[in-house]
Design a protein around this motif. Structure first.
Motif, PDB file in Angstrom:
ATOM      1  N   ARG A 114      37.630  88.020  52.922  1.00 18.41           N
ATOM      2  CA  ARG A 114      37.159  88.573  51.650  1.00 18.41           C
ATOM      3  C   ARG A 114      35.908  89.438  51.823  1.00 18.41           C
ATOM      4  O   ARG A 114      35.640  90.314  50.993  1.00 18.41           O
ATOM      5  CB  ARG A 114      36.883  87.453  50.650  1.00 18.41           C
ATOM      6  CG  ARG A 114      38.142  86.905  50.003  1.00 18.41           C
ATOM      7  CD  ARG A 114      37.842  85.746  49.056  1.00 18.41           C
ATOM      8  NE  ARG A 114      36.862  86.070  48.038  1.00 18.41           N
ATOM      9  CZ  ARG A 114      37.111  86.720  46.895  1.00 18.41           C
ATOM     10  NH1 ARG A 114      38.353  87.128  46.637  1.00 18.41           N
ATOM     11  NH2 ARG A 114      36.156  86.958  46.021  1.00 18.41           N
ATOM     12  N   ARG A 116      35.498  91.572  54.166  1.00 20.99           N
ATOM     13  CA  ARG A 116      35.862  92.832  54.796  1.00 20.99           C
ATOM     14  C   ARG A 116      36.368  93.834  53.759  1.00 20.99           C
ATOM     15  O   ARG A 116      37.059  93.466  52.803  1.00 20.99           O
ATOM     16  CB  ARG A 116      36.936  92.611  55.863  1.00 20.99           C
ATOM     17  CG  ARG A 116      36.538  91.652  56.977  1.00 20.99           C
ATOM     18  CD  ARG A 116      37.397  91.891  58.218  1.00 20.99           C
ATOM     19  NE  ARG A 116      38.824  91.981  57.904  1.00 20.99           N
ATOM     20  CZ  ARG A 116      39.713  91.013  58.111  1.00 20.99           C
ATOM     21  NH1 ARG A 116      39.315  89.856  58.612  1.00 20.99           N
ATOM     22  NH2 ARG A 116      40.991  91.207  57.832  1.00 20.99           N
ATOM     23  N   PRO A 117      36.081  95.115  53.933  1.00 22.99           N
ATOM     24  CA  PRO A 117      36.555  96.134  52.973  1.00 22.99           C
ATOM     25  C   PRO A 117      38.072  96.183  52.842  1.00 22.99           C
ATOM     26  O   PRO A 117      38.595  96.474  51.764  1.00 22.99           O
ATOM     27  CB  PRO A 117      36.011  97.438  53.547  1.00 22.99           C
ATOM     28  CG  PRO A 117      34.833  97.036  54.380  1.00 22.99           C
ATOM     29  CD  PRO A 117      35.185  95.702  54.955  1.00 22.99           C
ATOM     30  N   ASP A 118      38.802  95.876  53.941  1.00 16.39           N
ATOM     31  CA  ASP A 118      40.258  96.020  53.864  1.00 16.39           C
ATOM     32  C   ASP A 118      40.929  94.908  53.049  1.00 16.39           C
ATOM     33  O   ASP A 118      42.133  94.963  52.796  1.00 16.39           O
ATOM     34  CB  ASP A 118      40.887  96.116  55.256  1.00 16.39           C
ATOM     35  CG  ASP A 118      40.606  94.908  56.136  1.00 16.39           C
ATOM     36  OD1 ASP A 118      39.868  94.001  55.693  1.00 16.39           O
ATOM     37  OD2 ASP A 118      41.135  94.863  57.262  1.00 16.39           O
ATOM     38  N   ASP A 119      40.149  93.904  52.614  1.00 15.55           N
ATOM     39  CA  ASP A 119      40.751  92.905  51.732  1.00 15.55           C
ATOM     40  C   ASP A 119      41.131  93.522  50.390  1.00 15.55           C
ATOM     41  O   ASP A 119      42.034  93.030  49.707  1.00 15.55           O
ATOM     42  CB  ASP A 119      39.809  91.717  51.497  1.00 15.55           C
ATOM     43  CG  ASP A 119      40.462  90.619  50.667  1.00 15.55           C
ATOM     44  OD1 ASP A 119      41.518  90.121  51.085  1.00 15.55           O
ATOM     45  OD2 ASP A 119      39.940  90.294  49.583  1.00 15.55           O
ATOM     46  N   ARG A 120      40.459  94.614  50.018  1.00  8.20           N
ATOM     47  CA  ARG A 120      40.833  95.291  48.771  1.00  8.20           C
ATOM     48  C   ARG A 120      42.259  95.829  48.869  1.00  8.20           C
ATOM     49  O   ARG A 120      43.022  95.766  47.894  1.00  8.20           O
ATOM     50  CB  ARG A 120      39.854  96.438  48.461  1.00  8.20           C
ATOM     51  CG  ARG A 120      40.098  97.100  47.103  1.00  8.20           C
ATOM     52  CD  ARG A 120      39.711  96.187  45.964  1.00  8.20           C
ATOM     53  NE  ARG A 120      40.312  96.597  44.687  1.00  8.20           N
ATOM     54  CZ  ARG A 120      40.085  95.969  43.537  1.00  8.20           C
ATOM     55  NH1 ARG A 120      39.290  94.922  43.493  1.00  8.20           N
ATOM     56  NH2 ARG A 120      40.662  96.380  42.436  1.00  8.20           N
ATOM     57  N   GLU A 124      45.299  94.798  46.398  1.00 12.10           N
ATOM     58  CA  GLU A 124      46.040  95.777  45.604  1.00 12.10           C
ATOM     59  C   GLU A 124      47.539  95.735  45.902  1.00 12.10           C
ATOM     60  O   GLU A 124      48.351  96.084  45.040  1.00 12.10           O
ATOM     61  CB  GLU A 124      45.471  97.173  45.842  1.00 12.10           C
ATOM     62  CG  GLU A 124      44.074  97.338  45.238  1.00 12.10           C
ATOM     63  CD  GLU A 124      43.478  98.708  45.479  1.00 12.10           C
ATOM     64  OE1 GLU A 124      44.103  99.492  46.232  1.00 12.10           O
ATOM     65  OE2 GLU A 124      42.386  98.989  44.942  1.00 12.10           O
ATOM     66  N   GLU A 284      37.655  93.400  39.715  1.00 11.07           N
ATOM     67  CA  GLU A 284      36.760  93.713  40.831  1.00 11.07           C
ATOM     68  C   GLU A 284      36.483  92.492  41.701  1.00 11.07           C
ATOM     69  O   GLU A 284      36.177  92.615  42.888  1.00 11.07           O
ATOM     70  CB  GLU A 284      35.436  94.280  40.296  1.00 11.07           C
ATOM     71  CG  GLU A 284      35.560  95.683  39.745  1.00 11.07           C
ATOM     72  CD  GLU A 284      36.086  96.666  40.787  1.00 11.07           C
ATOM     73  OE1 GLU A 284      35.620  96.625  41.948  1.00 11.07           O
ATOM     74  OE2 GLU A 284      36.991  97.467  40.464  1.00 11.07           O
ATOM     75  N   ARG A 286      38.584  90.400  42.713  1.00  9.43           N
ATOM     76  CA  ARG A 286      39.749  90.146  43.563  1.00  9.43           C
ATOM     77  C   ARG A 286      40.208  88.682  43.463  1.00  9.43           C
ATOM     78  O   ARG A 286      40.327  87.972  44.462  1.00  9.43           O
ATOM     79  CB  ARG A 286      39.442  90.499  45.022  1.00  9.43           C
ATOM     80  CG  ARG A 286      39.385  91.985  45.285  1.00  9.43           C
ATOM     81  CD  ARG A 286      38.920  92.295  46.691  1.00  9.43           C
ATOM     82  NE  ARG A 286      37.478  92.131  46.824  1.00  9.43           N
ATOM     83  CZ  ARG A 286      36.882  91.497  47.818  1.00  9.43           C
ATOM     84  NH1 ARG A 286      37.601  90.963  48.793  1.00  9.43           N
ATOM     85  NH2 ARG A 286      35.578  91.399  47.863  1.00  9.43           N
TER      86      ARG A 286
END
Length: 407
Positions: A114, A116-120, A124, A284, A286
């Motif tokens: 969570r 890390r940026p790539d969890d977004r 999604e 936001e 997540r």
């Protein structure tokens, strides 16, 4: 004459089988308490063989209540508790005990992912927040801490998938659980990018095919027929995960009124209908789940507080435990019968209770594996009745909090 449908639901508290007529009226039900064990470090495990044996027992008990059940059965559908990791080997034997949604051992891994940026990207795709209860983090934890277990595994199931396998011999999972864990809710299939973010792309071979029970069934195997007393070849459907089935039955799929729906079970599930992928609101923070429904292009968007009736079980167990220490026995039913009296004798909002009694922490509308329950505002004038009321009020506030997070 075939005129009976059987539904199986392997829940966290109870495993039950229910017979319905073709108009949806309940004819009879049979249930046995479910059993699992908690372990140091946040583990929560359940024996696969015993789960199947208990399920078969409920079906045999159902036959005692419904005359000629075997020859009257049109089909069987099976659902169960969601999340968790139930591993079997190539021969179909359990590799170890199943990890439940209550298992918190993967909490540190969830925090890593969570952060890390790539969890977004993962969020999604799946439309679902990450929590230690899910199979992705649990498999990642096993990679680091129990690689031998994964080396022996051929398939990673959830609870209902295991029972479907025991009923039919077919390895599969359903669109709801398959996609909110590892997939893209828009396509209803697995997504390689999600597996990469979770760090389990090399375990892709463990994921069973996704089959849609609205279009697919398999025959009851000879071994399962012998265990259950039903007829070999009876069609068996792998239903969607339990909360999606409950939402359907409760009326969430109402395109005009678009109601909300809450399940206050061991966990609390709070839902809204999304009729298209564009209607799914990704927050936001997540958090939450997006579950495909057994209807084309329709979704149940959910926020789930980790512990709902677990809080009630706990507060009532305090009283029953004290009574038991004095040689006074009270059944669960007798304790529950006193709740209205306790609530009516207490003042509203005189205490605040944070309903995070699960050792797995919280997953909705925020994720924190270290969240714990607590009372705020206790003084010498407060008694047990005030605490009981505060627990119920805390669950109400948690429900409201979850709906607010979905807009």
């Amino acid at each position: 004459m075939r005129d009976v449908l059987i539904g199986i639901d392997a829940g966290t508290s109870v495993i039950k089988s229910v017979a319905f007529d073709t108009a949806g009226r309940q004819l009879a039900a049979a249930a046995v308490p479910n059993r699992y064990e908690t372990l140091p470090g946040g583990g929560a495990e359940q024996d696969l063989a015993r789960t199947w044996a208990d399920t078969a027992t409920t079906l045999r008990q159902l036959a005692d209540k419904v005359p000629d059940l075997a020859i009257r059965t049109i089909a069987i559908a099976v659902t169960g508790q969601g999340d968790g990791t139930w591993l079997i080997d190539k021969k179909g034997e359990p590799v170890a005990k199943g990890w439940l949604w209550l298992d918190a051992r993967a909490a540190a891994i969830v925090e890593e992912i969570r952060a890390r940026p790539d969890d977004r990207l993962r969020f999604e795709k799946t439309g679902s927040g990450l929590a230690a209860c899910q199979q992705g983090p649990q498999l990642a934890f096993m990679k680091r801490n129990a690689p031998d277990r994964l080396a022996d595994a051929a398939t990673a199931f959830h609870c209902k998938d295991w029972l479907y396998f025991k009923l039919t011999g077919e390895r599969a999972t359903d669109p709801s659980e398959g996609t909110f864990t590892f997939g893209d809710f828009r396509t209803r299939f697995y997504c390689d990018e999600v597996l990469e973010v979770l760090g389990v792309a090399d375990l892709r071979h463990l994921l069973p095919p996704i089959v849609d029970g609205t279009r697919h069934s398999a025959g009851l195997s000879a071994a399962a027929a012998e265990a259950t007393g039903l007829l070999s070849g009876t069609p068996v459907v792998l239903a969607y995960v339990d909360v999606a089935c409950t939402a359907l039955g409760a009326g969430l799929l109402d395109r005009e009124r678009k109601p909300g729906c809450s399940i206050i079970g061991s966990t609390g599930m709070h839902m809204r209908l999304a009729q298209t992928p564009d209607e799914v609101l990704l927050n936001e923070a997540r958090t939450g789940y997006t579950m495909t429904m057994p209807a084309p292009g329709v979704f149940a968007q959910m926020q789930s507080n980790m512990a709902a009736t677990l809080n009630i079980d706990w507060i009532l167990s305090l009283a029953s435990g004290i009574l038991a220490s004095q040689g006074i026995t009270r059944s669960n039913g007798e304790m529950i019968a006193l709740v209205d009296e306790w609530i009516s004798s207490s003042e509203p909002a005189s205490l605040l209770y944070q309903p995070y009694v699960s050792e797995a922490g919280e997953r909705g509308p925020f994720v924190d594996a270290n969240a714990r329950a607590g009372f705020v505002g206790i003084s010498s004038r407060h008694g047990y009745a005030d605490m009981v009321r505060a627990v119920f009020e805390g669950l109400a506030f948690a429900s409201r909090d979850c709906y607010a997070a979905m807009g």
